[in-house]
Each structure stands twice: as C-alpha cells, then as structure tokens.
Design an enzyme around this catalytic site. Structure first.
Site, PDB file in Angstrom:
ATOM      1  N   ARG A  46     -47.403-107.553 -15.679  1.00  0.00           N
ATOM      2  CA  ARG A  46     -48.274-106.683 -16.497  1.00  0.00           C
ATOM      3  C   ARG A  46     -49.057-107.482 -17.529  1.00  0.00           C
ATOM      4  O   ARG A  46     -50.182-107.124 -17.890  1.00  0.00           O
ATOM      5  CB  ARG A  46     -47.445-105.613 -17.187  1.00  0.00           C
ATOM      6  CG  ARG A  46     -47.153-104.429 -16.267  1.00  0.00           C
ATOM      7  CD  ARG A  46     -46.273-103.403 -16.901  1.00  0.00           C
ATOM      8  NE  ARG A  46     -46.322-102.120 -16.174  1.00  0.00           N
ATOM      9  CZ  ARG A  46     -45.340-101.234 -16.206  1.00  0.00           C
ATOM     10  NH1 ARG A  46     -44.265-101.490 -16.946  1.00  0.00           N
ATOM     11  NH2 ARG A  46     -45.428-100.110 -15.544  1.00  0.00           N
ATOM     12  N   LYS A 214     -36.081 -93.351 -13.431  1.00  0.00           N
ATOM     13  CA  LYS A 214     -36.661 -92.334 -14.322  1.00  0.00           C
ATOM     14  C   LYS A 214     -36.622 -90.988 -13.606  1.00  0.00           C
ATOM     15  O   LYS A 214     -37.637 -90.399 -13.240  1.00  0.00           O
ATOM     16  CB  LYS A 214     -38.072 -92.721 -14.733  1.00  0.00           C
ATOM     17  CG  LYS A 214     -38.069 -93.928 -15.662  1.00  0.00           C
ATOM     18  CD  LYS A 214     -39.459 -94.385 -16.051  1.00  0.00           C
ATOM     19  CE  LYS A 214     -39.379 -95.599 -16.973  1.00  0.00           C
ATOM     20  NZ  LYS A 214     -40.692 -96.208 -17.214  1.00  0.00           N
ATOM     21  N   GLY A 367     -43.947-100.853 -12.889  1.00  0.00           N
ATOM     22  CA  GLY A 367     -43.591-102.167 -13.390  1.00  0.00           C
ATOM     23  C   GLY A 367     -42.440-102.787 -12.637  1.00  0.00           C
ATOM     24  O   GLY A 367     -42.509-103.938 -12.185  1.00  0.00           O
ATOM     25  N   GLY A 391     -45.197 -94.154 -12.897  1.00  0.00           N
ATOM     26  CA  GLY A 391     -45.327 -92.754 -13.308  1.00  0.00           C
ATOM     27  C   GLY A 391     -46.772 -92.336 -13.431  1.00  0.00           C
ATOM     28  O   GLY A 391     -47.162 -91.228 -13.053  1.00  0.00           O
TER      29      GLY A 391
HETATM   30  N1  LIG Z   1     -29.122 -96.221  -7.797  1.00  0.00           N
HETATM   31  C1  LIG Z   1     -29.578 -96.654  -8.981  1.00  0.00           C
HETATM   32  N2  LIG Z   1     -28.856 -96.471 -10.104  1.00  0.00           N
HETATM   33  C2  LIG Z   1     -29.318 -96.902 -11.316  1.00  0.00           C
HETATM   34  N3  LIG Z   1     -30.496 -97.531 -11.505  1.00  0.00           N
HETATM   35  C3  LIG Z   1     -31.249 -97.739 -10.406  1.00  0.00           C
HETATM   36  C4  LIG Z   1     -30.845 -97.322  -9.109  1.00  0.00           C
HETATM   37  N4  LIG Z   1     -31.816 -97.681  -8.223  1.00  0.00           N
HETATM   38  C5  LIG Z   1     -32.778 -98.292  -8.944  1.00  0.00           C
HETATM   39  N5  LIG Z   1     -32.438 -98.342 -10.252  1.00  0.00           N
HETATM   40  C6  LIG Z   1     -33.206 -98.953 -11.359  1.00  0.00           C
HETATM   41  O1  LIG Z   1     -34.476 -98.352 -11.454  1.00  0.00           O
HETATM   42  C7  LIG Z   1     -35.255 -99.198 -12.292  1.00  0.00           C
HETATM   43  C8  LIG Z   1     -36.720 -98.990 -12.085  1.00  0.00           C
HETATM   44  O2  LIG Z   1     -36.973 -97.622 -12.235  1.00  0.00           O
HETATM   45  P1  LIG Z   1     -38.432 -97.131 -12.678  1.00  0.00           P
HETATM   46  O3  LIG Z   1     -38.749 -97.614 -14.066  1.00  0.00           O
HETATM   47  O4  LIG Z   1     -38.473 -95.683 -12.387  1.00  0.00           O
HETATM   48  O5  LIG Z   1     -39.356 -97.935 -11.627  1.00  0.00           O
HETATM   49  P2  LIG Z   1     -40.897 -98.365 -11.901  1.00  0.00           P
HETATM   50  O6  LIG Z   1     -40.911 -99.226 -13.152  1.00  0.00           O
HETATM   51  O7  LIG Z   1     -41.257 -99.155 -10.684  1.00  0.00           O
HETATM   52  O8  LIG Z   1     -41.664 -97.094 -12.059  1.00  0.00           O
HETATM   53  C9  LIG Z   1     -34.809-100.624 -11.942  1.00  0.00           C
HETATM   54  O9  LIG Z   1     -34.562-101.336 -13.162  1.00  0.00           O
HETATM   55  C10 LIG Z   1     -33.542-100.434 -11.118  1.00  0.00           C
HETATM   56  O10 LIG Z   1     -32.494-101.271 -11.539  1.00  0.00           O
HETATM   57  O1  LIG Z   2     -42.961 -98.786 -17.322  1.00  0.00           O
HETATM   58  C1  LIG Z   2     -43.792 -97.902 -17.369  1.00  0.00           C
HETATM   59  O2  LIG Z   2     -43.901 -96.911 -16.447  1.00  0.00           O
HETATM   60  P1  LIG Z   2     -43.293 -96.995 -14.926  1.00  0.00           P
HETATM   61  O3  LIG Z   2     -41.817 -97.250 -15.088  1.00  0.00           O
HETATM   62  O4  LIG Z   2     -43.595 -95.651 -14.357  1.00  0.00           O
HETATM   63  O5  LIG Z   2     -43.989 -98.086 -14.219  1.00  0.00           O
HETATM   64  C2  LIG Z   2     -44.833 -97.773 -18.447  1.00  0.00           C
HETATM   65  O6  LIG Z   2     -44.819 -98.910 -19.286  1.00  0.00           O
HETATM   66  C3  LIG Z   2     -44.576 -96.496 -19.231  1.00  0.00           C
HETATM   67  O7  LIG Z   2     -43.333 -96.621 -19.854  1.00  0.00           O
HETATM   68  P2  LIG Z   2     -42.595 -95.240 -20.255  1.00  0.00           P
HETATM   69  O8  LIG Z   2     -42.163 -94.596 -18.962  1.00  0.00           O
HETATM   70  O9  LIG Z   2     -41.433 -95.690 -21.120  1.00  0.00           O
HETATM   71  O10 LIG Z   2     -43.600 -94.393 -21.025  1.00  0.00           O
END
Ligand SMILES: Nc1ncnc2c1ncn2[C@@H]1O[C@H](COP(=O)(O)OP(=O)(O)O)[C@@H](O)[C@H]1O
Ligand SMILES: O=C(OP(=O)(O)O)[C@H](O)COP(=O)(O)O
Length: 421
Positions: A46, A214, A367, A391
């Site tokens: 990023r 999330k 991310g 998101g």
């Molecule tokens: N089964 C699981 N239990 C807990 N955490 C998980 C699981 N699968 C994935 N994760 C965690 O999800 C995190 C990423 O989630 P998220 O922030 O939603 O993805 P992104 O940043 O790509 O949007 C990673 O740090 C990973 O370790």
């Molecule tokens: O990591 C982010 O979003 P993402 O996990 O959906 O990629 C952005 O930096 C937004 O962070 P936030 O979900 O804590 O508002």
C-alpha cells in the site's frame, strides 16, 4: 476516472497539477494500513501504491501533508500502531525525507506544517489516534476536519488517494473533502476505473471469493452480492458463521453469533450460489506452532479453531473457479501468515490464476489478500488487477455509495461551471 452517468467528471490529480501547486499546501489521504509483525512491515504494497501521488505533488513543489491510519486503535494513541515505521518506508520508496508528526493536529503537527517548505512531505501520526476520525457524530468529525484544514495555508487543496478506506465515512476521508477543493489521486482514479469493469454485464460465470477476518463487514455485503453473481465461495474466518447456521459446532473459530440467522436465510435463498468448506484445518491455539489437523467440518473439536480451509475444499473451490470468466477475491482462505495455515489461500489463488490464464478477468482486493499473493510467492501478474482495497471494492461491487468517492462527486457538481445560473 469515470463519474456516474450525467454527473460532471471528478477532478483528478492531473487537474490539480495543471492548476499549479508550487508553494501550496496539499492534504493527501492515503491508505498506508500495512501488515506489521512485531513492528516490522511485512508487505509495503500500500505504501508503494500510494507513492506516485505524493511524489508527483512534492516534485511539483507542493508542501505535502499526508493523513493515514494503521489498524484500529480505540481513538487514543497506541505506540504499537504509530506510523513511525511507515514514515521510514515511505521515505525510502519516495527517495526523499518524510517527517512524522508526533500527533495528529496537535502542537507538533501545527509547528511542523508551518515550517514546511516547497517539496516537503509531512506524515501526520495515525489519524485514528483522534477519536473524532471515526466518530458517528457528524459535528465531531467536522471538528477534526476543520482542525486538519487549519494545517493548510489559504490556497490549499485535498487529494483523496486512500482507495482502501473510501468506504469509510470518516473525517480525513469524507469531511475534509467538504472544506477544500478536492481531487482524486492516481490510485483512487485507477482503482475505480478497473472496478467499473466488474459490473452486472461482466463475463459469466461471475465468481466472488470471500474470506478474511472482517466477518461483520463482509456478511453485510454478501446479501447484496449473492443475487448479482453466479458463485460465492466463502472461506477464511467468514465461513464459520455459515457453518454454525447449518447447525455445525465450530469450536472456538471466528463466529458472528448475531449473523447466524442471516446466514441461514442466505443459504436457503442462494443454496446453488454459496459454497462453503466441507473440511478445515483446525488448531488448538492461534499460533504458528499450534498443534493442527485436517477434519471434516462436522468434527471440529471443542476448544479448537478453524484456521484454514482443508484440501478437499481447495479442490472443490478450484473446480468451481476453473470455469469462471470473472473473479473478484477478497479475504485470505486462512491465516496465511502462519505457514501451516497458508495452503488454502495458496490453492485458491492458484485456481484464480489458472482461470485468468484461460481468459477470465480477475481482481484481488484487500490489503491482506494482496499481501498474501506476494508473501506466498505468487505472480502478481497472474491476476488482471490487484486492488489495495478489499472492503472498499466489495462495497463498490455491491453498488453502495462510497463516502470518499461521493464527497468528490458532490464537490465536482458544486464547482461544475454548467451549474452556474
Ligand atoms: N479462519 C480464520 N480465522 C481467523 N483469522 C483468519 C482466518 N482466515 C483468515 N484470517 C485472517 O484474515 C485476515 C485478513 O482479513 P481481511 O482484513 O478481511 O482481508 P483483506 O485485508 O484482504 O480485506 C488475515 O490477517 C488472516 O490471518
Ligand atoms: O485494510 C483495509 O481494508 P481491507 O481490510 O478491506 O483491505 C483498509 O485500510 C480499511 O481499514 P478498516 O477496515 O480498518 O477501515
């Protein structure tokens, strides 16, 4: 950057540079929310993606003040979430000195902003250390936005370049745009143009792969996405609420209890669209050294947690994805940061790469998802596009108004000469 039909084009960084920025202070909202491991940045993706906008402004002689967040502090300073390591890395990537303010809009930020000279770059401390950034109270957020604008001299401007956070109605993303002439940065403009290709008439079958942690954010998105796509593959921490909705005991896996009924309804309405794992890799603790084993989802032991999808599920998901013509993926299939729980993410990513090689249009958003691709040694060019927002991309696909984008469109409409009487 394509604006919605009938609305004036959003002004971009190029328009600002054409106006001239020398000697002007420009506030930039970037998404520098990078994964850390013990204070070390494990993936600077990023920061690298945000550099072109900051660099172009500094090169053109602007005094650049960057606003960014890291993690989710609880509205107060948390040393573990200081932007100090980010400032160092940003300086390395830019090839110029980046000052870090000791606060957000306090005495140090004010003193440093007043001392800026043309071409300087100042990174404010984690914007979420100020509780007003994420406040649901408009007046509170607007107060912080005004304090941020107070750091800017009279002829200042705002550049929105934090695509990963444009879905958040927050002071530095949304409210600042109402107080200054505002422009889309190169990253935001590029991301929106790519996502505009992921519409209802995308190539079919259209598959969405969801994972990550999330859960509450994304379960809300699924209701809107399910009717628009042919396939919704769900893994990561997301799948356990769906499994619980089927009466499965999920041990101490991630679970959004209050969403179980919603998931039950989704599984009933979209039984032929939604696919969840049938085997998972469980662990007796959340750690890289945990004891682990692969089990059917019907045999998750009490006190154990699912940290990856199992090989049978990888195979089944890969078969589903092999015929897709459009794929959007957000959220790792497992805790890929721990090697023993990375096979699910790697296997599904490889299936998407294979589909892309057969002509599918694929976007990885998020991310941690983007970081997983790089950290697992997968070819970034194996995907059509890697987005810095997970998101944000999901809510864009859902057709939701993204506050960080709508603020730019609103300003553009207000300033559009065609609107003059
Ligand atoms: N089964 C699981 N239990 C807990 N955490 C998980 C699981 N699968 C994935 N994760 C965690 O999800 C995190 C990423 O989630 P998220 O922030 O939603 O993805 P992104 O940043 O790509 O949007 C990673 O740090 C990973 O370790
Ligand atoms: O990591 C982010 O979003 P993402 O996990 O959906 O990629 C952005 O930096 C937004 O962070 P936030 O979900 O804590 O508002």
């Amino acid at each position: 950057m394509t604006a919605p039909a009938g609305s004036p084009p959003v002004r971009t960084l190029k328009d600002l540079l054409d106006e001239g920025v020398e000697g002007r202070t420009v506030l930039v909202r970037s998404d520098l929310n990078v994964p850390l491991d013990g204070g070390e940045i494990t993936d600077p993706g990023r920061i690298v993606a945000s550099a072109p906008t900051i660099s172009a402004l500094a090169e053109a002689g602007a005094k650049v003040i960057v606003m960014a967040h890291l993690g989710r502090p609880k509205g107060e300073p948390d040393p573990a979430l200081s932007l100090a390591p980010v400032a160092v890395k940003l300086g390395e990537v830019l090839g110029r000195n980046v000052q870090l303010a000791g606060d957000v809009v306090g005495q140090d930020a004010l003193a440093r902003s007043e001392g800026l000279t043309d071409g300087d770059v100042l990174l404010l401390e984690n914007i979420r250390f100020d509780p007003r950034e994420t406040s649901k109270d408009d007046a509170e957020r607007e107060a912080l936005a005004r304090a941020l604008v107070d750091l800017v001299d009279g002829d200042g401007a705002f550049v929105s370049d934090g695509f990963g956070v444009v879905h958040r109605k927050q002071a530095s993303v949304y409210d600042v745009a109402k107080l200054l002439p505002c422009y889309a940065g190169t990253l935001v403009a590029a991301e929106v143009d790519v996502l505009a290709r992921l519409t209802d008439n995308s190539g079919r079958p259209y598959a969405v792969v969801l994972g990550g942690s999330k859960v509450s954010d994304k379960l809300a998105v699924i209701e809107a996405l399910a009717p628009k796509v042919d396939t919704l593959v769900i893994g990561g921490g997301m799948c356990f609420t769906f499994l619980a909705a089927q009466g499965v005991s999920v041990g101490s896996s991630l679970l959004q209890e209050e969403m179980i009924d919603t998931c039950k309804g989704l599984l009933e309405r979209y039984a032929d669209v939604i696919h969840i794992p049938r085997d998972v890799v469980v662990a007796d603790s959340f750690s890289a050294e945990a004891e682990s084993k692969t089990v059917s989802v019907l045999d998750i032991p009490d006190g154990w947690m699912g940290l990856d999808i199992g090989p049978r599920s990888v195979k089944r998901f890969a078969a589903i994805l092999s015929s897709a013509k459009t794929v959007f993926w957000n959220g790792p299939m497992g805790v890929f940061e721990f090697e023993k729980f990375s096979a699910g993410t790697k296997g599904v990513a490889e299936a998407i790469i294979e589909a892309t090689g057969k002509g599918a249009f694929s976007v990885v958003g998020g991310g941690d998802s983007a970081a997983a691709v790089r950290l697992l040694g997968l070819p970034e060019d194996g995907f059509s596009h890697i987005s810095t927002g997970g998101g944000a991309s999901l809510e864009y696909l859902e057709g939701k108004t993204l506050p960080g984008i709508s603020a730019l469109e609103t300003r553009a409409a207000l300033e559009d000469p065609a609107q003059e009487d």
